[in-house]
Design a protein around this motif. Structure first.
Motif, PDB file in Angstrom:
ATOM      1  N   ASP A  91      -5.156 -41.141 -37.737  1.00 47.28           N
ATOM      2  CA  ASP A  91      -6.198 -41.819 -36.969  1.00 47.28           C
ATOM      3  C   ASP A  91      -5.551 -42.773 -35.975  1.00 47.28           C
ATOM      4  O   ASP A  91      -4.610 -43.500 -36.317  1.00 47.28           O
ATOM      5  CB  ASP A  91      -7.136 -42.595 -37.890  1.00 47.28           C
ATOM      6  CG  ASP A  91      -8.012 -41.687 -38.740  1.00 47.28           C
ATOM      7  OD1 ASP A  91      -8.133 -40.495 -38.375  1.00 47.28           O
ATOM      8  OD2 ASP A  91      -8.564 -42.156 -39.753  1.00 47.28           O
ATOM      9  N   ARG A  92      -6.073 -42.758 -34.747  1.00 46.34           N
ATOM     10  CA  ARG A  92      -5.598 -43.667 -33.710  1.00 46.34           C
ATOM     11  C   ARG A  92      -6.799 -44.201 -32.928  1.00 46.34           C
ATOM     12  O   ARG A  92      -7.814 -43.537 -32.776  1.00 46.34           O
ATOM     13  CB  ARG A  92      -4.650 -42.952 -32.730  1.00 46.34           C
ATOM     14  CG  ARG A  92      -3.273 -42.621 -33.298  1.00 46.34           C
ATOM     15  CD  ARG A  92      -2.439 -43.890 -33.452  1.00 46.34           C
ATOM     16  NE  ARG A  92      -1.047 -43.581 -33.776  1.00 46.34           N
ATOM     17  CZ  ARG A  92      -0.586 -43.389 -35.002  1.00 46.34           C
ATOM     18  NH1 ARG A  92      -1.429 -43.462 -36.037  1.00 46.34           N
ATOM     19  NH2 ARG A  92       0.698 -43.135 -35.211  1.00 46.34           N
ATOM     20  N   VAL A 101      -5.817 -37.671 -34.343  1.00 46.38           N
ATOM     21  CA  VAL A 101      -5.055 -37.064 -33.261  1.00 46.38           C
ATOM     22  C   VAL A 101      -3.668 -36.638 -33.757  1.00 46.38           C
ATOM     23  O   VAL A 101      -3.209 -37.067 -34.819  1.00 46.38           O
ATOM     24  CB  VAL A 101      -4.883 -38.040 -32.075  1.00 46.38           C
ATOM     25  CG1 VAL A 101      -6.222 -38.484 -31.536  1.00 46.38           C
ATOM     26  CG2 VAL A 101      -4.048 -39.260 -32.502  1.00 46.38           C
ATOM     27  N   ASN A 102      -3.016 -35.810 -32.953  1.00 50.93           N
ATOM     28  CA  ASN A 102      -1.612 -35.494 -33.194  1.00 50.93           C
ATOM     29  C   ASN A 102      -0.822 -36.744 -32.840  1.00 50.93           C
ATOM     30  O   ASN A 102      -0.697 -37.105 -31.670  1.00 50.93           O
ATOM     31  CB  ASN A 102      -1.183 -34.316 -32.319  1.00 50.93           C
ATOM     32  CG  ASN A 102       0.280 -33.941 -32.514  1.00 50.93           C
ATOM     33  OD1 ASN A 102       1.159 -34.797 -32.569  1.00 50.93           O
ATOM     34  ND2 ASN A 102       0.552 -32.646 -32.568  1.00 50.93           N
ATOM     35  N   LYS A 103      -0.305 -37.430 -33.853  1.00 46.92           N
ATOM     36  CA  LYS A 103       0.334 -38.724 -33.611  1.00 46.92           C
ATOM     37  C   LYS A 103       1.627 -38.585 -32.808  1.00 46.92           C
ATOM     38  O   LYS A 103       2.005 -39.497 -32.087  1.00 46.92           O
ATOM     39  CB  LYS A 103       0.600 -39.448 -34.930  1.00 46.92           C
ATOM     40  CG  LYS A 103       1.865 -39.049 -35.668  1.00 46.92           C
ATOM     41  CD  LYS A 103       2.107 -39.913 -36.869  1.00 46.92           C
ATOM     42  CE  LYS A 103       3.503 -39.709 -37.437  1.00 46.92           C
ATOM     43  NZ  LYS A 103       4.553 -40.223 -36.519  1.00 46.92           N
ATOM     44  N   ASN A 104       2.303 -37.448 -32.933  1.00 45.58           N
ATOM     45  CA  ASN A 104       3.547 -37.253 -32.189  1.00 45.58           C
ATOM     46  C   ASN A 104       3.291 -37.304 -30.681  1.00 45.58           C
ATOM     47  O   ASN A 104       4.000 -37.981 -29.937  1.00 45.58           O
ATOM     48  CB  ASN A 104       4.189 -35.911 -32.564  1.00 45.58           C
ATOM     49  CG  ASN A 104       4.512 -35.817 -34.044  1.00 45.58           C
ATOM     50  OD1 ASN A 104       4.722 -36.833 -34.711  1.00 45.58           O
ATOM     51  ND2 ASN A 104       4.557 -34.599 -34.564  1.00 45.58           N
ATOM     52  N   LEU A 105       2.258 -36.581 -30.252  1.00 46.90           N
ATOM     53  CA  LEU A 105       1.917 -36.564 -28.823  1.00 46.90           C
ATOM     54  C   LEU A 105       1.288 -37.879 -28.385  1.00 46.90           C
ATOM     55  O   LEU A 105       1.595 -38.408 -27.311  1.00 46.90           O
ATOM     56  CB  LEU A 105       0.968 -35.403 -28.528  1.00 46.90           C
ATOM     57  CG  LEU A 105       1.588 -34.065 -28.141  1.00 46.90           C
ATOM     58  CD1 LEU A 105       2.349 -34.177 -26.818  1.00 46.90           C
ATOM     59  CD2 LEU A 105       2.503 -33.509 -29.206  1.00 46.90           C
ATOM     60  N   PHE A 106       0.397 -38.402 -29.235  1.00 39.88           N
ATOM     61  CA  PHE A 106      -0.303 -39.636 -28.877  1.00 39.88           C
ATOM     62  C   PHE A 106       0.683 -40.796 -28.717  1.00 39.88           C
ATOM     63  O   PHE A 106       0.609 -41.567 -27.745  1.00 39.88           O
ATOM     64  CB  PHE A 106      -1.354 -39.975 -29.934  1.00 39.88           C
ATOM     65  CG  PHE A 106      -2.221 -41.145 -29.567  1.00 39.88           C
ATOM     66  CD1 PHE A 106      -3.373 -40.973 -28.825  1.00 39.88           C
ATOM     67  CD2 PHE A 106      -1.873 -42.437 -29.960  1.00 39.88           C
ATOM     68  CE1 PHE A 106      -4.170 -42.054 -28.473  1.00 39.88           C
ATOM     69  CE2 PHE A 106      -2.657 -43.528 -29.616  1.00 39.88           C
ATOM     70  CZ  PHE A 106      -3.814 -43.330 -28.864  1.00 39.88           C
ATOM     71  N   ASP A 107       1.601 -40.917 -29.638  1.00 38.47           N
ATOM     72  CA  ASP A 107       2.551 -42.024 -29.578  1.00 38.47           C
ATOM     73  C   ASP A 107       3.509 -41.880 -28.400  1.00 38.47           C
ATOM     74  O   ASP A 107       3.899 -42.878 -27.778  1.00 38.47           O
ATOM     75  CB  ASP A 107       3.330 -42.123 -30.889  1.00 38.47           C
ATOM     76  CG  ASP A 107       2.439 -42.556 -32.059  1.00 38.47           C
ATOM     77  OD1 ASP A 107       1.298 -42.968 -31.805  1.00 38.47           O
ATOM     78  OD2 ASP A 107       2.902 -42.465 -33.217  1.00 38.47           O
ATOM     79  N   LYS A 108       3.897 -40.639 -28.079  1.00 42.11           N
ATOM     80  CA  LYS A 108       4.745 -40.421 -26.908  1.00 42.11           C
ATOM     81  C   LYS A 108       3.988 -40.758 -25.622  1.00 42.11           C
ATOM     82  O   LYS A 108       4.542 -41.355 -24.694  1.00 42.11           O
ATOM     83  CB  LYS A 108       5.224 -38.968 -26.863  1.00 42.11           C
ATOM     84  CG  LYS A 108       6.324 -38.651 -27.866  1.00 42.11           C
ATOM     85  CD  LYS A 108       7.600 -39.442 -27.560  1.00 42.11           C
ATOM     86  CE  LYS A 108       8.718 -39.064 -28.513  1.00 42.11           C
ATOM     87  NZ  LYS A 108       9.950 -39.889 -28.285  1.00 42.11           N
ATOM     88  N   ASN A 126      -4.497 -34.742 -27.186  1.00 41.37           N
ATOM     89  CA  ASN A 126      -4.459 -35.303 -28.542  1.00 41.37           C
ATOM     90  C   ASN A 126      -4.654 -34.259 -29.627  1.00 41.37           C
ATOM     91  O   ASN A 126      -4.248 -34.466 -30.776  1.00 41.37           O
ATOM     92  CB  ASN A 126      -5.542 -36.375 -28.695  1.00 41.37           C
ATOM     93  CG  ASN A 126      -5.270 -37.589 -27.839  1.00 41.37           C
ATOM     94  OD1 ASN A 126      -4.130 -37.942 -27.587  1.00 41.37           O
ATOM     95  ND2 ASN A 126      -6.344 -38.235 -27.378  1.00 41.37           N
ATOM     96  N   THR A 127      -5.322 -33.159 -29.272  1.00 43.13           N
ATOM     97  CA  THR A 127      -5.653 -32.121 -30.253  1.00 43.13           C
ATOM     98  C   THR A 127      -5.467 -30.748 -29.621  1.00 43.13           C
ATOM     99  O   THR A 127      -5.369 -30.618 -28.395  1.00 43.13           O
ATOM    100  CB  THR A 127      -7.117 -32.251 -30.718  1.00 43.13           C
ATOM    101  OG1 THR A 127      -7.975 -32.028 -29.584  1.00 43.13           O
ATOM    102  CG2 THR A 127      -7.401 -33.631 -31.301  1.00 43.13           C
ATOM    103  N   VAL A 128      -5.489 -29.732 -30.465  1.00 49.07           N
ATOM    104  CA  VAL A 128      -5.414 -28.355 -29.962  1.00 49.07           C
ATOM    105  C   VAL A 128      -6.655 -28.026 -29.137  1.00 49.07           C
ATOM    106  O   VAL A 128      -6.574 -27.307 -28.132  1.00 49.07           O
ATOM    107  CB  VAL A 128      -5.253 -27.369 -31.133  1.00 49.07           C
ATOM    108  CG1 VAL A 128      -5.444 -25.927 -30.675  1.00 49.07           C
ATOM    109  CG2 VAL A 128      -3.876 -27.528 -31.767  1.00 49.07           C
TER     110      VAL A 128
END
Length: 383
Positions: A91-92, A101-108, A126-128
């Motif tokens: 969760d973000r 969300v995909n935290k890897n992409l969101f955090d980048k 954030n998602t597929v």
């Protein structure tokens, strides 16, 4: 996460807009240390079309799109499709609240935005589902089609503008993009799509959509009656303008909760468009024929008989009295209420169910009755 042959994890889109390209090398180097870059495209929209592309991509009105364009830059940008082999969802906090969300992409994305002076000069999915939305607008394909293209010797190309900018090649392309970008359902008269699309006496193609403005922007449609409650939109398909009615869940065309339920239960037709589930189709068509029409057309009666068999009914009595009773029982069982459409051009039957109407509709009805009587009188005078 659904595993798709051809990739280990999942695909995401990252865009380095023009005003972030001073950090392009640093960003791409960092991306390559964490992800696999599966596609890279350098794209430049013309000054005249950029704001419209921004508007359609972000589903925002033109006046906001111009501000977005000024912030991000309207010059050449970099579109990357990256593969995250080990996606992790958390969760973000986002602009839409707390979202998984995909935290890897969101955090980048958050990091790259810090590198480029904050703001939104970096875009990342954030998602597929969001990836599929982006791929559809840039490439005109869905997520699965894009994955399959990665193993092809001929990579997918990006058009000069977003798909549909200058109209749609055909109905198949149009609905393929809609399937990945908006929440919609074709309400009726879809028998024969796409080979035999005939608008006959029903005039246009009716879509129920979750968000009117988003549907209009993605479809790249033109409102026939701007600044009016009417929702007729024209879309250029195969070189011809096709009329669509974009009915929305909150425009009182139907009960809001029922409209949402129709969208939630939609099914994908084998031809490639979303339609109502069979029972939903039967009762929503019944509602339309009894409430939005003065009389029931013969083809609707035939369709009621066919649909009733599909949902397990015994031989259907198509008398108006029986159909009214069926609709009443269904609405009562499902806590559905009658609603007066905001669109005053839609007929609203108040006689059978004794519904009240707005003063505006009463005045308009009286005006048309008077206009009709005057027309009859003039015809009599001239004959």
């Amino acid at each position: 996460m659904v595993k798709i042959e051809g990739i280990k994890g999942e695909l995401h889109v990252i865009i380095i807009w023009q005003h972030a390209r001073n950090m392009e090398t640093k960003i791409i180097n960092d991306i390559e240390s964490e992800f696999s870059i599966r596609a890279k495209h350098y794209i430049e929209w013309s000054e005249k079309t950029a704001y419209k592309n921004f508007s359609r991509f972000y589903a925002i009105k033109s006046r906001y799109a111009k501000g977005k364009m000024k912030h991000c830059g309207a010059g050449e940008f970099v579109l990357l499709v990256v593969e995250d082999s080990h996606p992790v969802y958390e969760d973000r906090q986002t602009n839409d609240g707390v979202v998984r969300v995909n935290k890897n992409l969101f955090d980048k994305k958050t990091l790259y935005r810090q590198w480029t002076g904050e703001g939104h000069k970096i875009h990342a999915t954030n998602t597929v589902a969001e990836t599929s939305h982006n791929l559809a607008l840039f490439f005109g394909v869905n997520y699965q089609d894009f994955v399959q293209s990665l193993s092809s010797t001929v990579p997918l190309s990006v058009e000069e503008n977003l798909v549909g900018h200058n109209g749609w090649r055909d109905f198949s392309e149009f609905f393929k993009v809609l399937n990945e970008t908006i929440n919609y359902v074709v309400l009726r008269n879809f028998e024969g799509f796409f080979d035999n699309i005939v608008c006959d006496e029903h005039l246009d193609i009716d879509l129920l959509v979750a968000n009117y403005n988003e549907a209009m922007l993605v479809a790249n449609s033109k409102e026939v009656y701007p600044h009016n409650s009417r929702v007729v939109n024209q879309v250029l398909i195969q070189g011809e303008m096709v009329d669509f009615d974009f009915r929305c869940i909150d425009d009182k065309y139907m009960d809001q909760h029922w409209s949402q339920a129709l969208l939630n239960a939609k099914v994908l037709d084998q031809a490639g468009f979303y339609k109502p589930a069979t029972e939903d189709y039967f009762y929503s068509l019944l509602y339309h024929a009894l409430i939005h029409k003065k009389t029931i057309s013969a083809d609707y009666l035939s369709r009621f008989e066919s649909l009733s068999k599909s949902i397990g009914m015994e031989k259907l009595d198509t008398s108006r009295k029986n159909l009214l009773g069926l609709l009443s029982q269904f609405m009562k069982t499902n806590n559905i209420v009658f609603t007066e459409p905001n669109d005053l051009s839609v007929y609203y039957n108040t006689e059978d169910y004794q519904q009240s109407v707005s003063l505006q509709r009463k005045v308009l009805t009286q005006f048309f009755h008077l206009k009709h009587r005057l027309k009859i009188s003039l015809l009599r005078l001239t004959n």
